[in-house]
Design a protein around this motif. Sequence first.
Motif, PDB file in Angstrom:
ATOM      1  N   MET A   1       0.831  -1.209   0.000  1.00  0.00           N
ATOM      2  CA  MET A   1       0.000   0.000   0.000  1.00  0.00           C
ATOM      3  C   MET A   1       0.863   1.255   0.000  1.00  0.00           C
ATOM      4  O   MET A   1       0.611   2.202  -0.727  1.00  0.00           O
ATOM      5  CB  MET A   1      -0.930  -0.006   1.218  1.00  0.00           C
ATOM      6  N   ARG A   2       1.924   1.244   0.864  1.00  0.00           N
ATOM      7  CA  ARG A   2       2.804   2.412   0.916  1.00  0.00           C
ATOM      8  C   ARG A   2       3.517   2.616  -0.409  1.00  0.00           C
ATOM      9  O   ARG A   2       3.718   3.747  -0.853  1.00  0.00           O
ATOM     10  CB  ARG A   2       3.823   2.231   2.043  1.00  0.00           C
ATOM     11  N   GLN A   3       3.895   1.496  -1.055  1.00  0.00           N
ATOM     12  CA  GLN A   3       4.562   1.594  -2.343  1.00  0.00           C
ATOM     13  C   GLN A   3       3.651   2.227  -3.386  1.00  0.00           C
ATOM     14  O   GLN A   3       4.084   3.068  -4.172  1.00  0.00           O
ATOM     15  CB  GLN A   3       5.011   0.209  -2.800  1.00  0.00           C
ATOM     16  N   ASN A   4       2.386   1.827  -3.366  1.00  0.00           N
ATOM     17  CA  ASN A   4       1.418   2.426  -4.290  1.00  0.00           C
ATOM     18  C   ASN A   4       1.255   3.913  -4.024  1.00  0.00           C
ATOM     19  O   ASN A   4       1.130   4.717  -4.955  1.00  0.00           O
ATOM     20  CB  ASN A   4       0.069   1.729  -4.180  1.00  0.00           C
ATOM     21  N   ASP A   5       1.243   4.298  -2.750  1.00  0.00           N
ATOM     22  CA  ASP A   5       1.112   5.709  -2.409  1.00  0.00           C
ATOM     23  C   ASP A   5       2.309   6.511  -2.910  1.00  0.00           C
ATOM     24  O   ASP A   5       2.167   7.654  -3.365  1.00  0.00           O
ATOM     25  CB  ASP A   5       0.969   5.876  -0.894  1.00  0.00           C
ATOM     26  N   VAL A   6       3.489   5.905  -2.828  1.00  0.00           N
ATOM     27  CA  VAL A   6       4.689   6.582  -3.323  1.00  0.00           C
ATOM     28  C   VAL A   6       4.608   6.782  -4.833  1.00  0.00           C
ATOM     29  O   VAL A   6       4.916   7.856  -5.356  1.00  0.00           O
ATOM     30  CB  VAL A   6       5.956   5.774  -2.957  1.00  0.00           C
ATOM     31  N   VAL A   7       4.168   5.748  -5.539  1.00  0.00           N
ATOM     32  CA  VAL A   7       4.041   5.841  -7.000  1.00  0.00           C
ATOM     33  C   VAL A   7       3.020   6.910  -7.375  1.00  0.00           C
ATOM     34  O   VAL A   7       3.253   7.727  -8.280  1.00  0.00           O
ATOM     35  CB  VAL A   7       3.647   4.474  -7.589  1.00  0.00           C
ATOM     36  N   LYS A   8       1.886   6.917  -6.674  1.00  0.00           N
ATOM     37  CA  LYS A   8       0.879   7.942  -6.936  1.00  0.00           C
ATOM     38  C   LYS A   8       1.437   9.331  -6.681  1.00  0.00           C
ATOM     39  O   LYS A   8       1.190  10.274  -7.458  1.00  0.00           O
ATOM     40  CB  LYS A   8      -0.350   7.710  -6.057  1.00  0.00           C
ATOM     41  N   GLY A   9       2.198   9.468  -5.583  1.00  0.00           N
ATOM     42  CA  GLY A   9       2.796  10.760  -5.263  1.00  0.00           C
ATOM     43  C   GLY A   9       3.753  11.234  -6.338  1.00  0.00           C
ATOM     44  O   GLY A   9       3.789  12.418  -6.687  1.00  0.00           O
ATOM     45  N   VAL A  10       4.520  10.307  -6.894  1.00  0.00           N
ATOM     46  CA  VAL A  10       5.453  10.653  -7.974  1.00  0.00           C
ATOM     47  C   VAL A  10       4.691  11.124  -9.211  1.00  0.00           C
ATOM     48  O   VAL A  10       5.056  12.128  -9.839  1.00  0.00           O
ATOM     49  CB  VAL A  10       6.350   9.446  -8.323  1.00  0.00           C
TER      50      VAL A  10
END
Length: 466
Positions: A1-10
């Motif tokens: 989930m955190r990884q997805n949030d990072v990708v979305k943030g990028v």
Amino acid sequence: MRQNDVVKGVFIAVPLAVLCILYGLWLVVDTPVYMESVLVGGLLLLMFSLLVIRFVPRAFEYAMGEDGDLTLSTVQRTSVAGTREILRLVLMLALGRGIIMLGAFLWSLYLNGYTETALDIQHIWADHMFAERIISLANKGYAVELQEFPGKYLNLVFPPLYPFLVRLISPAYISSIRAAFFLSNLNTILAGVVLYLLVLHESDRKSAVRASWYYSILPPCCLLTCTIPASTFLLLTLLCVYCARRKRFVLSAFIGGLAALTDRVGIALVIPLLLEYFNTMTREYRSLKEVTWRFYLKKGLTGASLILVLLGYIIYLIINRTISGSFFAYVEYMEAQFNSEFALFYRVGGVMTERLIDAYRTYTAPSLFGLYIPSLISIIGSLGLCLLVVKDMRVSFLAYFLTAYVMILSQTGVIDAPRQLFCCFPVILGMVKLTKERTIGLMVSLLCILGTILYLGMYVAGWPVV
């Protein structure tokens, strides 16, 4: 989930950072003359950024099949339109075209006195600024030079499908102008029908009726009668999206390619098609107990078919190369003919504001009221509208709006932004969602009707309404 949030943030931070840097460079390198231009450009950038921030997380969830589908209950939703219902709709849309033509006659009567009958006045729809080039393209093709532009083939500014259709049916209607007039009005009615079916599929019958209503009263709607590709492009765009929503992706991609052959903005359709494709594929993948090679083969071939949308634009580029020796000759001709250059949407808004102020100071009423004020209203209003209804707008529709918005406002000399943004169908859907309350709907309808009357009058008067 955190990884997805990072990708979305990028995916949010990088594009917005680039836009902000380019905005700063615009202010430093090509400083606007008026502070109002800076403010309008900044407002557009802010609104677009807020829309992107709301869009990106939903787009990821949608592509992964996790976003909830915006559907109604079975009791509320009736996605099948009967024959009588469609016939009534066609009749009402045809009546709307008739009212617009009658309005043009009444405006001509008021402005010029009685010079011709209501039937004779129909030639006015071929007086559009782009109509001469369209008819020339239909009659003579691309290899046409003008004395004032030697060595330049200005017909290349327009993609080929609409002129080809005009030429195809011209023998039945004697003249190309009559054929183009018939084709534009026929496709206007058909586009209204497909819009109704699309909204009916997405929502309920009341929303579909409201969509048809705003389609018929928004000010730029009167320009669909002109002998230009607008109604044909809108019809193909709506058909493409409707087929995608019905999960007929190959047919949708083919129609999208035709749309790109009608208007360059058509290549933006590849984005919503990809989102719909990934949403459908991931949902099917999760529902399968066992995934076989047939599933991957079928979905792979379906996904590959989406290249047809880009193929339409590639064909247009090849035509440019064949006629003029350059794949992007149309860009050069547009810049020369309209005193334009490539720019991002916020700079276009700033340039439009600058020209509006200059027109006001020089008392140039036709350009002020016919061109710059409607352009700024549509540029700011369409972005604000989608921002207001972003929660209720389907992700793929929102993706098309964002992509088409940037493409439409990519030249500082754009003069047909109101019509092009009207043909961007999420704007009409946004009007439907904004006016759920009867009071708001009544007020918006009155403003639209008044705006249509004035817009039509300016067009009949020969002002730069395109």
